[in-house]
Scaffold this motif. Structure first.
Motif, mmCIF file in Angstrom:
data_model
loop_
_atom_site.group_PDB
_atom_site.id
_atom_site.type_symbol
_atom_site.label_atom_id
_atom_site.label_comp_id
_atom_site.label_asym_id
_atom_site.label_seq_id
_atom_site.Cartn_x
_atom_site.Cartn_y
_atom_site.Cartn_z
ATOM 1 N N ASP A 1 0.809 -1.227 0.000
ATOM 2 C CA ASP A 1 0.000 0.000 0.000
ATOM 3 C C ASP A 1 0.842 1.276 0.000
ATOM 4 O O ASP A 1 0.567 2.212 -0.748
ATOM 5 C CB ASP A 1 -0.961 0.026 1.192
ATOM 6 C CG ASP A 1 -2.124 -0.938 1.048
ATOM 7 O OD1 ASP A 1 -2.311 -1.512 -0.055
ATOM 8 O OD2 ASP A 1 -2.859 -1.120 2.045
ATOM 9 N N ILE B 1 2.455 1.800 -3.389
ATOM 10 C CA ILE B 1 1.451 2.183 -4.376
ATOM 11 C C ILE B 1 1.105 3.659 -4.209
ATOM 12 O O ILE B 1 1.002 4.395 -5.191
ATOM 13 C CB ILE B 1 0.204 1.282 -4.261
ATOM 14 C CG1 ILE B 1 0.554 -0.161 -4.659
ATOM 15 C CG2 ILE B 1 -0.943 1.821 -5.103
ATOM 16 C CD1 ILE B 1 -0.486 -1.181 -4.250
ATOM 17 N N THR B 2 0.972 4.101 -2.975
ATOM 18 C CA THR B 2 0.700 5.520 -2.704
ATOM 19 C C THR B 2 1.831 6.387 -3.240
ATOM 20 O O THR B 2 1.594 7.425 -3.876
ATOM 21 C CB THR B 2 0.504 5.752 -1.192
ATOM 22 O OG1 THR B 2 -0.631 5.004 -0.761
ATOM 23 C CG2 THR B 2 0.296 7.227 -0.873
ATOM 24 N N ASP C 1 1.703 6.522 -7.047
ATOM 25 C CA ASP C 1 0.636 7.443 -7.453
ATOM 26 C C ASP C 1 1.083 8.891 -7.262
ATOM 27 O O ASP C 1 0.806 9.752 -8.110
ATOM 28 C CB ASP C 1 -0.644 7.163 -6.673
ATOM 29 C CG ASP C 1 -1.304 5.853 -7.079
ATOM 30 O OD1 ASP C 1 -1.013 5.342 -8.185
ATOM 31 O OD2 ASP C 1 -2.114 5.337 -6.286
ATOM 32 N N HIS C 2 1.800 9.158 -6.182
ATOM 33 C CA HIS C 2 2.329 10.507 -5.929
ATOM 34 C C HIS C 2 3.340 10.900 -7.024
ATOM 35 O O HIS C 2 3.310 12.028 -7.532
ATOM 36 C CB HIS C 2 2.981 10.563 -4.547
ATOM 37 C CG HIS C 2 3.722 11.822 -4.269
ATOM 38 N ND1 HIS C 2 3.094 13.045 -4.089
ATOM 39 C CD2 HIS C 2 5.047 12.070 -4.159
ATOM 40 C CE1 HIS C 2 4.000 13.976 -3.882
ATOM 41 N NE2 HIS C 2 5.203 13.410 -3.918
ATOM 42 N N THR D 1 3.375 9.837 -10.025
ATOM 43 C CA THR D 1 2.581 10.062 -11.242
ATOM 44 C C THR D 1 1.940 11.445 -11.189
ATOM 45 O O THR D 1 2.034 12.221 -12.154
ATOM 46 C CB THR D 1 1.509 8.964 -11.399
ATOM 47 O OG1 THR D 1 2.153 7.694 -11.417
ATOM 48 C CG2 THR D 1 0.712 9.163 -12.679
ATOM 49 N N GLU D 2 1.301 11.761 -10.067
ATOM 50 C CA GLU D 2 0.654 13.070 -9.903
ATOM 51 C C GLU D 2 1.667 14.209 -9.972
ATOM 52 O O GLU D 2 1.338 15.323 -10.397
ATOM 53 C CB GLU D 2 -0.098 13.117 -8.573
ATOM 54 C CG GLU D 2 -1.299 12.193 -8.538
ATOM 55 C CD GLU D 2 -1.795 11.913 -7.123
ATOM 56 O OE1 GLU D 2 -1.305 12.549 -6.151
ATOM 57 O OE2 GLU D 2 -2.669 11.031 -6.992
ATOM 58 N N ALA E 1 0.689 8.525 -16.985
ATOM 59 C CA ALA E 1 -0.450 7.692 -16.594
ATOM 60 C C ALA E 1 -0.329 6.305 -17.227
ATOM 61 O O ALA E 1 -0.651 5.291 -16.596
ATOM 62 C CB ALA E 1 -1.755 8.363 -16.997
ATOM 63 N N ARG F 1 2.222 4.322 -15.277
ATOM 64 C CA ARG F 1 1.653 3.936 -13.975
ATOM 65 C C ARG F 1 0.720 2.735 -14.132
ATOM 66 O O ARG F 1 0.704 1.840 -13.300
ATOM 67 C CB ARG F 1 0.909 5.123 -13.354
ATOM 68 C CG ARG F 1 0.016 4.783 -12.158
ATOM 69 C CD ARG F 1 0.807 4.169 -11.021
ATOM 70 N NE ARG F 1 -0.028 3.720 -9.935
ATOM 71 C CZ ARG F 1 -0.520 2.481 -9.813
ATOM 72 N NH1 ARG F 1 -0.301 1.569 -10.739
ATOM 73 N NH2 ARG F 1 -1.229 2.151 -8.761
ATOM 74 N N LYS F 2 -0.050 2.713 -15.206
ATOM 75 C CA LYS F 2 -1.000 1.622 -15.420
ATOM 76 C C LYS F 2 -0.308 0.288 -15.654
ATOM 77 O O LYS F 2 -0.912 -0.768 -15.486
ATOM 78 C CB LYS F 2 -1.930 1.949 -16.596
ATOM 79 C CG LYS F 2 -2.989 2.981 -16.246
ATOM 80 C CD LYS F 2 -3.785 3.476 -17.425
ATOM 81 C CE LYS F 2 -4.339 2.393 -18.292
ATOM 82 N NZ LYS F 2 -5.177 2.900 -19.399
#
Length: 187
Positions: A143, A146-147, A150-151, A153-154, A160, A163-164
């Motif tokens: 987890d 993954i967070t 995502d950070h 990526t943002e 994107a 990330r996928k």
């Protein structure tokens, strides 16, 4: 499973604390054997690495280990595998595992697991291979990472689309299905 015949599994050379890690490792081995998927892994006999190898072998599956000579020298190599490839160093280990495998799955592990996962992802990004990779998120183990992904990526450091590529599964069966679908679509 038509597209993944050999799966590289990255996992800890330690067993970890929660019993769920060992349970998920055994369940992954059983799902692989049921699906006719051979194991490619780091060639060790300790921790989750040894457990997945022993579990696949006990189920009648085939296991291909790849281990650096330095680890053979300190007697951590698993000597009961279908094939054990001894290589000069960690770079050769990762390259050989990539050559042998059709896809990659990360179970709980430490720095070595992270190194192997991120190198497989980097090589994919550079076009060295188009093989998919997945995290088996046992009891929320991944987890935090993954967070962070995502950070990143943002924050504009991962597209994107990139990330996928990092698949995440809650069960071994889901992981095998996701990897098989991704391998079919890979170019």
């Amino acid at each position: 499973m038509n597209n993944v015949k050999r799966l590289a599994v990255y996992c800890g050379s330690a067993s970890g604390s929660p019993p769920e890690f060992a349970e998920a490792t055994r369940a992954t081995a059983a799902a692989m054997v049921r699906s006719g998927v051979d194991l490619v892994y780091g060639g060790g006999r300790l921790g989750l690495m040894g457990l997945i190898a022993d579990s696949v072998l006990a189920g009648g599956g085939r296991v291909y280990g790849v281990i650096p000579q330095a680890l053979v020298d300190i007697e951590v190599a698993h000597l009961g595998l279908t094939e054990l490839h001894t290589v000069a160093n960690m770079h050769e280990r990762k390259a050989k595992m990539t050559d042998l495998a059709d896809a990659f799955l990360a179970l709980p592990g430490g720095i070595g697991t992270l190194d192997e996962l991120f190198e497989a992802w980097s090589w994919n990004a550079l076009g060295y291979h188009a093989k998919p990779f997945c995290l088996l998120n046992v009891d929320g183990f991944w987890d935090g990472m993954i967070t962070f992904i995502d950070h990143a990526t943002e924050s504009g450091f991962l597209s994107a689309q990139r990330r996928k590529q990092l698949l995440v599964a809650a069960s071994p069966e889901e992981a095998l299905e996701l990897l098989d679908e991704a391998a079919a679509a890979a170019t």
